[in-house]
Scaffold this motif. Structure first.
Motif, PDB file in Angstrom:
ATOM      1  N   VAL A  65      -8.074 -22.921  17.512  1.00 16.32           N
ATOM      2  CA  VAL A  65      -7.836 -21.836  18.756  1.00 16.32           C
ATOM      3  C   VAL A  65      -8.061 -20.622  18.465  1.00 16.32           C
ATOM      4  CG1 VAL A  65      -5.882 -20.880  20.015  1.00 16.32           C
ATOM      5  CG2 VAL A  65      -6.205 -23.305  19.938  1.00 16.32           C
ATOM      6  N   CYS A  66      -7.878 -20.213  17.117  1.00 15.87           N
ATOM      7  CA  CYS A  66      -8.301 -18.897  16.480  1.00 15.87           C
ATOM      8  C   CYS A  66      -9.431 -18.830  15.627  1.00 15.87           C
ATOM      9  CB  CYS A  66      -7.005 -18.229  15.858  1.00 15.87           C
ATOM     10  SG  CYS A  66      -5.832 -18.172  17.088  1.00 15.87           S
ATOM     11  N   PRO A  72     -11.600 -14.534  11.737  1.00 16.35           N
ATOM     12  CA  PRO A  72     -12.700 -15.209  10.484  1.00 16.35           C
ATOM     13  C   PRO A  72     -11.720 -15.636   9.385  1.00 16.35           C
ATOM     14  CG  PRO A  72     -13.512 -13.136  11.479  1.00 16.35           C
ATOM     15  CD  PRO A  72     -12.225 -13.314  11.951  1.00 16.35           C
ATOM     16  N   ILE A  73     -12.220 -16.727   8.797  1.00 19.80           N
ATOM     17  CA  ILE A  73     -11.332 -16.893   7.555  1.00 19.80           C
ATOM     18  C   ILE A  73     -11.973 -16.789   6.381  1.00 19.80           C
ATOM     19  CG2 ILE A  73      -9.822 -18.677   8.537  1.00 19.80           C
ATOM     20  CD1 ILE A  73     -11.845 -21.109   7.883  1.00 19.80           C
ATOM     21  N   GLY A  93      -8.520  -7.569  25.547  1.00 25.79           N
ATOM     22  CA  GLY A  93      -8.459  -9.057  25.158  1.00 25.79           C
ATOM     23  C   GLY A  93      -9.198  -9.578  23.842  1.00 25.79           C
ATOM     24  N   GLU A  94      -9.227  -8.821  23.043  1.00 21.97           N
ATOM     25  CA  GLU A  94     -10.158  -8.985  21.581  1.00 21.97           C
ATOM     26  C   GLU A  94      -9.154  -9.248  20.910  1.00 21.97           C
ATOM     27  OE1 GLU A  94     -12.618  -5.654  20.495  1.00 21.97           O
ATOM     28  OE2 GLU A  94     -13.494  -5.615  22.371  1.00 21.97           O
ATOM     29  N   ALA A  95      -9.283 -10.098  19.820  1.00 23.26           N
ATOM     30  CA  ALA A  95      -8.483 -10.236  18.526  1.00 23.26           C
ATOM     31  C   ALA A  95      -7.147 -10.814  19.052  1.00 23.26           C
ATOM     32  CB  ALA A  95      -8.051  -8.943  17.711  1.00 23.26           C
ATOM     33  N   CYS A  96      -5.914 -10.261  18.740  1.00 22.84           N
ATOM     34  CA  CYS A  96      -4.697 -10.794  19.058  1.00 22.84           C
ATOM     35  C   CYS A  96      -4.306 -10.636  20.397  1.00 22.84           C
ATOM     36  CB  CYS A  96      -3.516  -9.775  18.469  1.00 22.84           C
ATOM     37  SG  CYS A  96      -3.509  -9.435  16.743  1.00 22.84           S
TER      38      CYS A  96
END
Length: 115
Positions: A65-66, A72-73, A93-96
């Motif tokens: 989902v994220c 990015p991991i 609506g970006e990131a969180c």
């Protein structure tokens, strides 16, 4: 007699819910530790991201989902810096902000993120 049957049914439902929750917890991947995000100069306090609190509401936790789109991991390439997460970006609506302010709690209470 009706009360006894109602209690028995309620007990069975509770046992089923607890068993399902336990099974989901056993199927959960080992989650990374909490992550404290870098604090910018105008931030009212550090933000600590917890995978546990973000996955606890999902019936079937799903890392995709994220990851990797929103969060990015992998570490950025040497010399490359990621842009900080700002309220302006989140409101777009970006990131969180892809969830918060829409399906998750809004940004009304600063202390829910900034500790």
């Amino acid at each position: 007699m009706r009360r006894r049957i109602a209690w028995m049914l309620a007990s069975l439902v509770l046992v089923g819910v607890c068993a399902a929750a336990t099974a989901d917890a056993q199927n959960m991947p080992k989650l990374p530790p909490d992550i404290t995000l870098k604090q910018s100069g105008d931030s009212p306090g550090k933000v600590t991201f917890s995978h546990t609190s973000h996955l606890s509401y999902q019936a079937k936790p799903d890392c995709t989902v994220c990851h990797p789109k929103l969060a990015p991991i992998t570490k950025p390439a040497q010399g490359v810096k990621r842009a900080p997460t700002t309220h302006a970006a989140m409101l777009k609506g970006e990131a969180c902000g892809s969830c918060h302010g829409k399906t998750a709690h809004n940004f009304d209470d600063c202390t829910s993120c900034h500790k």
